[in-house]
Design a protein around this motif. Structure first.
Motif, mmCIF file in Angstrom:
data_model
loop_
_atom_site.group_PDB
_atom_site.id
_atom_site.type_symbol
_atom_site.label_atom_id
_atom_site.label_comp_id
_atom_site.label_asym_id
_atom_site.label_seq_id
_atom_site.Cartn_x
_atom_site.Cartn_y
_atom_site.Cartn_z
ATOM 1 N N LEU A 142 6.159 5.223 4.234
ATOM 2 C CA LEU A 142 5.846 5.651 5.594
ATOM 3 C C LEU A 142 4.344 5.629 5.860
ATOM 4 C CD1 LEU A 142 8.321 8.593 6.239
ATOM 5 C CD2 LEU A 142 8.304 6.350 7.328
ATOM 6 N N LEU A 143 3.553 5.983 4.869
ATOM 7 C CA LEU A 143 2.103 5.964 5.046
ATOM 8 C C LEU A 143 1.560 4.547 5.241
ATOM 9 C CD1 LEU A 143 0.895 8.628 2.476
ATOM 10 C CD2 LEU A 143 0.796 8.765 4.961
ATOM 11 N N ALA A 144 2.272 3.563 4.761
ATOM 12 C CA ALA A 144 1.786 2.184 4.826
ATOM 13 C C ALA A 144 2.732 1.288 5.620
ATOM 14 C CB ALA A 144 1.593 1.649 3.424
ATOM 15 N N LEU A 145 3.273 1.799 6.722
ATOM 16 C CA LEU A 145 4.188 0.990 7.526
ATOM 17 C C LEU A 145 3.525 -0.262 8.093
ATOM 18 C CD1 LEU A 145 6.365 3.542 9.502
ATOM 19 C CD2 LEU A 145 7.107 1.916 7.783
ATOM 20 N N ASP A 146 2.281 -0.149 8.505
ATOM 21 C CA ASP A 146 1.588 -1.304 9.085
ATOM 22 C C ASP A 146 0.696 -2.015 8.068
ATOM 23 O OD1 ASP A 146 -0.121 0.840 8.920
ATOM 24 O OD2 ASP A 146 -1.142 0.402 10.807
ATOM 25 N N TYR A 147 1.043 -1.917 6.808
ATOM 26 C CA TYR A 147 0.217 -2.515 5.748
ATOM 27 C C TYR A 147 0.156 -4.030 5.876
ATOM 28 C CZ TYR A 147 -1.234 -4.072 1.132
ATOM 29 O OH TYR A 147 -1.871 -4.695 0.109
ATOM 30 N N ASP A 148 1.258 -4.677 6.225
ATOM 31 C CA ASP A 148 1.257 -6.143 6.309
ATOM 32 C C ASP A 148 0.311 -6.645 7.401
ATOM 33 O OD1 ASP A 148 3.032 -6.481 4.207
ATOM 34 O OD2 ASP A 148 4.769 -6.272 5.522
ATOM 35 N N HIS B 248 -1.177 2.115 -1.566
ATOM 36 C CA HIS B 248 0.004 1.253 -1.430
ATOM 37 C C HIS B 248 -0.223 -0.088 -2.122
ATOM 38 C CE1 HIS B 248 2.850 -1.469 0.554
ATOM 39 N NE2 HIS B 248 3.641 -0.415 0.552
ATOM 40 N N ARG B 249 -1.416 -0.644 -1.957
ATOM 41 C CA ARG B 249 -1.732 -1.919 -2.612
ATOM 42 C C ARG B 249 -1.709 -1.758 -4.130
ATOM 43 N NH1 ARG B 249 -6.229 -5.631 -0.405
ATOM 44 N NH2 ARG B 249 -5.255 -7.516 -1.101
ATOM 45 N N TRP B 250 -2.264 -0.651 -4.631
ATOM 46 C CA TRP B 250 -2.281 -0.406 -6.076
ATOM 47 C C TRP B 250 -0.866 -0.256 -6.618
ATOM 48 C CZ3 TRP B 250 -0.794 4.081 -8.790
ATOM 49 C CH2 TRP B 250 -1.144 4.107 -10.123
#
Length: 91
Positions: A74-80, A8-10
């Protein structure tokens, strides 16, 4: 950091990510769009070649791009939250 956060970051949160995001989406659109065209070219009737296949290929490509983007989000919902924890740990 998990692989899903790295991906997600990439794709969304690094330098050059808008161009990378556009390139990934365009490649998915083109690759999935070629599948109906190739199938039509190999097993389709010569008299019926083309026609609605072009529209179907476009719909398949757009659906693939939308599905890919939804799954990545959806895989990175809690990324923040995770990102702020890693930034706090680095300080």
């Amino acid at each position: 950091m998990s692989w899903r956060y790295r991906f997600h970051r990439w794709l969304h949160d690094s330098p050059g990510s808008p161009l990378r995001f556009a390139a990934v989406n365009l490649s998915i659109l083109v690759l999935l769009g070629f599948i109906p065209g190739i199938v039509d070219a190999t097993i389709g009737n010569d008299e019926m070649r083309g026609g609605l296949t072009v529209w179907f290929a476009f719909i398949v490509g757009i659906s693939g791009v939308a599905t890919f983007n939804v799954v990545v989000r959806l895989l990175a919902l809690d990324y923040d939250e995770i990102k702020s924890q890693f930034e706090d740990a680095a300080d």
